[in-house]
Design a protein around this motif. Structure first.
Motif, PDB file in Angstrom:
ATOM      1  N   SER A  44       3.469  -3.353  -6.817  1.00 15.90           N
ATOM      2  CA  SER A  44       3.354  -1.854  -7.209  1.00 15.90           C
ATOM      3  C   SER A  44       1.713  -1.659  -6.908  1.00 15.90           C
ATOM      4  O   SER A  44       1.712  -0.575  -6.411  1.00 15.90           O
ATOM      5  N   ARG A  45       0.886  -2.212  -7.193  1.00 14.66           N
ATOM      6  CA  ARG A  45      -0.526  -2.317  -6.883  1.00 14.66           C
ATOM      7  C   ARG A  45      -0.941  -2.276  -5.604  1.00 14.66           C
ATOM      8  O   ARG A  45      -1.633  -1.375  -5.224  1.00 14.66           O
ATOM      9  N   ASP A  98       0.338   1.041  -4.239  1.00 19.39           N
ATOM     10  CA  ASP A  98      -0.494   2.105  -4.585  1.00 19.39           C
ATOM     11  C   ASP A  98      -1.679   2.117  -3.621  1.00 19.39           C
ATOM     12  O   ASP A  98      -2.157   3.345  -3.176  1.00 19.39           O
ATOM     13  N   LYS A 123      -0.772   3.991  -0.537  1.00 19.40           N
ATOM     14  CA  LYS A 123      -0.635   5.369  -0.695  1.00 19.40           C
ATOM     15  C   LYS A 123      -1.978   6.138  -0.842  1.00 19.40           C
ATOM     16  O   LYS A 123      -2.010   7.208  -0.147  1.00 19.40           O
ATOM     17  N   SER A 124      -2.846   5.450  -1.579  1.00 23.02           N
ATOM     18  CA  SER A 124      -4.109   6.267  -1.727  1.00 23.02           C
ATOM     19  C   SER A 124      -5.399   6.108  -0.658  1.00 23.02           C
ATOM     20  O   SER A 124      -6.203   6.854  -0.397  1.00 23.02           O
ATOM     21  N   ASN A 142       7.976   3.301 -10.514  1.00 21.11           N
ATOM     22  CA  ASN A 142       6.497   3.555 -10.194  1.00 21.11           C
ATOM     23  C   ASN A 142       6.528   3.873  -8.511  1.00 21.11           C
ATOM     24  O   ASN A 142       5.598   4.805  -8.166  1.00 21.11           O
ATOM     25  N   HIS A 143       7.470   3.781  -8.048  1.00 20.95           N
ATOM     26  CA  HIS A 143       7.666   4.258  -6.366  1.00 20.95           C
ATOM     27  C   HIS A 143       9.006   4.308  -5.970  1.00 20.95           C
ATOM     28  O   HIS A 143       9.665   3.746  -5.225  1.00 20.95           O
TER      29      HIS A 143
END
Length: 245
Positions: free
Chosen positions: A165-166, A169, A172-173, A200-201
């Protein structure tokens, strides 16, 4: 694949051939070099299924050697579109060999210039008991944008989902572009992993050979996977049960 209620974005193959090899992979007596031999067979099988299902196709006509004796010696059918774009991410904690295998499998069906491997260095963070508290990202080598690409995260054990998940992220960012799809590829996943990814996604497509939920109550194990929120595959320090060790 496995009958479950997690939705169409979750594919758990549960095939006897790979389940048998995966059981051997996690056995205490399995050592190198047999371990890596099994790992390669398992990931190639998983990736071939995933790529065939997820990637765009192209209708082709290809001559065979029989064209020398008959004009009917032409194959007509669908193949993976060789102009597809793919990025496989080596999460340098447990996914180094799987990502390398993914790159090699992709090269067999996609133009070499359309395949890229990125590298992300990270690790789980834990408390004093060893329980997972999150994930720390220490560095990355990312070779460009991800616009229109199938973004693939091969990670053998989908336990809590915190590390992956990290990383997602981060893409994505920090990475330019919108991928055509985000795919995760695992040997084993837990219900906790699936729930966390979907929370989360949303839209991430999960592919795995096996679902482990050995910490669930007996009455939950009698239900289809995904039907009861008490379903669990993690022990008190977030290791997978039965898992692979």
């Amino acid at each position: 694949g496995l009958d479950h209620t997690y939705g169409d974005d979750v594919h758990i193959l549960a095939e006897p051939f790979t389940l048998g090899l995966l059981a051997e992979l996690g056995h205490p007596d399995t050592k190198q070099p047999r371990f890596n031999d099994i790992l390669e067979t398992l990931y190639r099988s998983l990736l071939q299924r995933m790529i065939s299902h997820e990637f765009p196709r192209q209708q082709v006509e290809r001559e065979t050697n029989m064209i020398q004796t008959t004009p009917k010696g032409v194959f007509h059918g669908q193949i993976v579109d060789p102009e597809s774009r793919a990025v496989t991410v080596n999460v340098a904690r447990a996914g180094t060999i799987p990502s390398h295998l993914c790159q090699n499998v992709l090269h067999q069906v996609i133009e070499a210039s359309r395949v890229r491997q990125d590298h992300v260095i990270m690790e789980r963070t834990t408390d004093e008991t060893g329980a997972v508290t999150g994930a720390a990202l220490h560095g990355s080598k990312i070779g460009g944008d991800i616009d229109g690409a199938h973004l693939i995260f091969p990670d053998p054990m989908g336990a809590t989902g915190s590390s992956l998940s990290r990383v997602i992220d981060h893409y994505k960012s920090e990475v330019e572009g919108t991928p055509a799809a985000v795919l995760t590829a695992h040997l084993i996943v837990t219900p906790e992993f699936v729930r966390n990814m979907q929370k989360n996604h949303p839209g991430v497509r999960i592919w795995a050979l096996r679902l482990d939920r050995g910490q669930s109550p007996d009455e939950v194990l009698a239900l289809r996977p995904g039907e009861d929120s008490r379903e669990s595959g993690l022990n008190e320090i977030d290791y997978i049960v039965p898992g692979a060790g």
